[in-house]
Design a protein around this motif. Sequence first.
Motif, PDB file in Angstrom:
ATOM      1  N   ALA A   1       0.740  -1.411   0.032  1.00 55.92           N
ATOM      2  CA  ALA A   1      -0.155  -0.095   0.088  1.00 55.92           C
ATOM      3  C   ALA A   1       0.961   1.288  -0.080  1.00 55.92           C
ATOM      4  N   PRO A   2       1.961   1.437   0.806  1.00 54.02           N
ATOM      5  CA  PRO A   2       2.633   2.612   0.814  1.00 54.02           C
ATOM      6  C   PRO A   2       3.157   3.149  -0.696  1.00 54.02           C
ATOM      7  N   LEU A   3       3.424   2.228  -1.565  1.00 56.67           N
ATOM      8  CA  LEU A   3       4.186   2.460  -3.008  1.00 56.67           C
ATOM      9  C   LEU A   3       2.883   3.322  -3.550  1.00 56.67           C
ATOM     10  N   CYS A   4       1.464   3.233  -3.423  1.00 52.93           N
ATOM     11  CA  CYS A   4       0.425   3.882  -4.076  1.00 52.93           C
ATOM     12  C   CYS A   4       0.606   5.388  -3.457  1.00 52.93           C
ATOM     13  N   GLN A   5       1.293   5.490  -2.693  1.00 54.16           N
ATOM     14  CA  GLN A   5       1.428   7.025  -2.356  1.00 54.16           C
ATOM     15  C   GLN A   5       2.564   7.849  -2.480  1.00 54.16           C
ATOM     16  N   LEU A   6       3.459   6.995  -3.551  1.00 51.18           N
ATOM     17  CA  LEU A   6       4.470   7.820  -4.109  1.00 51.18           C
ATOM     18  C   LEU A   6       4.091   8.427  -5.229  1.00 51.18           C
ATOM     19  N   ARG A   7       3.644   9.725  -5.298  1.00 48.18           N
ATOM     20  CA  ARG A   7       3.113  10.260  -6.310  1.00 48.18           C
ATOM     21  C   ARG A   7       4.229  10.971  -7.438  1.00 48.18           C
ATOM     22  N   SER A   8       5.241  10.939  -7.010  1.00 47.42           N
ATOM     23  CA  SER A   8       6.446  11.251  -8.044  1.00 47.42           C
ATOM     24  C   SER A   8       7.048  10.007  -9.107  1.00 47.42           C
TER      25      SER A   8
ATOM     26  N   CYS B   1      -6.255   1.704 -15.873  1.00 48.60           N
ATOM     27  CA  CYS B   1      -6.709   2.538 -17.084  1.00 48.60           C
ATOM     28  C   CYS B   1      -6.789   4.109 -16.752  1.00 48.60           C
ATOM     29  N   LEU B   2      -6.552   4.282 -15.352  1.00 49.43           N
ATOM     30  CA  LEU B   2      -6.348   6.142 -15.223  1.00 49.43           C
ATOM     31  C   LEU B   2      -5.016   6.320 -15.261  1.00 49.43           C
ATOM     32  N   LEU B   3      -4.101   5.587 -15.461  1.00 45.64           N
ATOM     33  CA  LEU B   3      -2.552   5.882 -15.757  1.00 45.64           C
ATOM     34  C   LEU B   3      -2.438   6.415 -16.961  1.00 45.64           C
ATOM     35  N   ARG B   4      -2.795   7.326 -17.238  1.00 46.30           N
ATOM     36  CA  ARG B   4      -2.852   7.909 -18.672  1.00 46.30           C
ATOM     37  C   ARG B   4      -1.219   8.364 -19.045  1.00 46.30           C
ATOM     38  N   ASN B   5      -0.358   8.428 -18.148  1.00 52.25           N
ATOM     39  CA  ASN B   5       1.223   8.591 -18.671  1.00 52.25           C
ATOM     40  C   ASN B   5       1.973   7.238 -18.843  1.00 52.25           C
ATOM     41  N   LEU B   6       1.268   6.012 -18.902  1.00 50.99           N
ATOM     42  CA  LEU B   6       2.046   4.714 -19.170  1.00 50.99           C
ATOM     43  C   LEU B   6       2.470   4.735 -20.498  1.00 50.99           C
TER      44      LEU B   6
ATOM     45  N   ILE C   1      -3.691   2.352  -6.842  1.00 50.41           N
ATOM     46  CA  ILE C   1      -2.488   2.603  -7.909  1.00 50.41           C
ATOM     47  C   ILE C   1      -2.884   3.647  -8.856  1.00 50.41           C
ATOM     48  N   ARG C   2      -4.160   3.995  -8.813  1.00 49.51           N
ATOM     49  CA  ARG C   2      -4.507   5.124  -9.544  1.00 49.51           C
ATOM     50  C   ARG C   2      -3.832   6.589  -9.250  1.00 49.51           C
TER      51      ARG C   2
END
Length: 225
Positions: free
Chosen positions: A107-114, A156-161, A132-133
């Motif tokens: 879960a902590p990984l999904c807080q890494l917004r950079s 599907c919300l990770l539009r920069n992938l 993950i969004r």
Amino acid sequence: RELLSVPTQVFGLDQLQVLEMSPERESCLRYRMEQLPQEIGRLRNLTCLYVDSNNLKEIPAEIGTLRCLERLTLSNNSLSSLPAEMGALQRLRSLHLANNSLTELPAPLCQLRSLTFLDVSDNKIVTIPSSIRHLEKLEMLLLLFNSLESLPEDVCLLRNLHTLWLGNNHLRSLPAAFGELVNLDWGYNYCSCNFEGNPLESPPPEVCSRGPEGIRDYFSSLCRI
């Protein structure tokens, strides 16, 4: 390279920016660490920390004090979880966690917004959380050789992938909005998206090979039925 432990003097170098402690790197110690010393928290100016290819089973909570950290390599260890404090690493852009013992995306990984690069290949991950969004800047996500049976719609919300590797999982279907990942040109650049080794049925592999437009058309046709 013959030292049997990390010299304690290292943790007094409070201006240190890059620290390599991987036995596979020529400049590092030969021995494999069982624990990352808690004193690592003193190195608050670190931007890069390399501790891959050790025998680490856990990461100390003190890792959360490294607020300047931009690159962290933890691959080839024995990690089954990560401390909640890792969520504080808001400058982290590149995280390598391949070949560990994770059964879920911590879960902590999904807080890494950079975060722009995340490699969790070759683990035992069964599910990806909807949170993950929050990784809106993520450009490369490597999930090969896990035990995924499905993906949440939130991916599907990770539009920069622009790179998404899903090979060698247990995926039978993709989210209906998967075709919205328009920066993935897997129909034209095989390296962009990898599905090999999955029992995909919806959409079938021949549809996936047509890229995002083909996948959108496939799911649109299902809606009309």
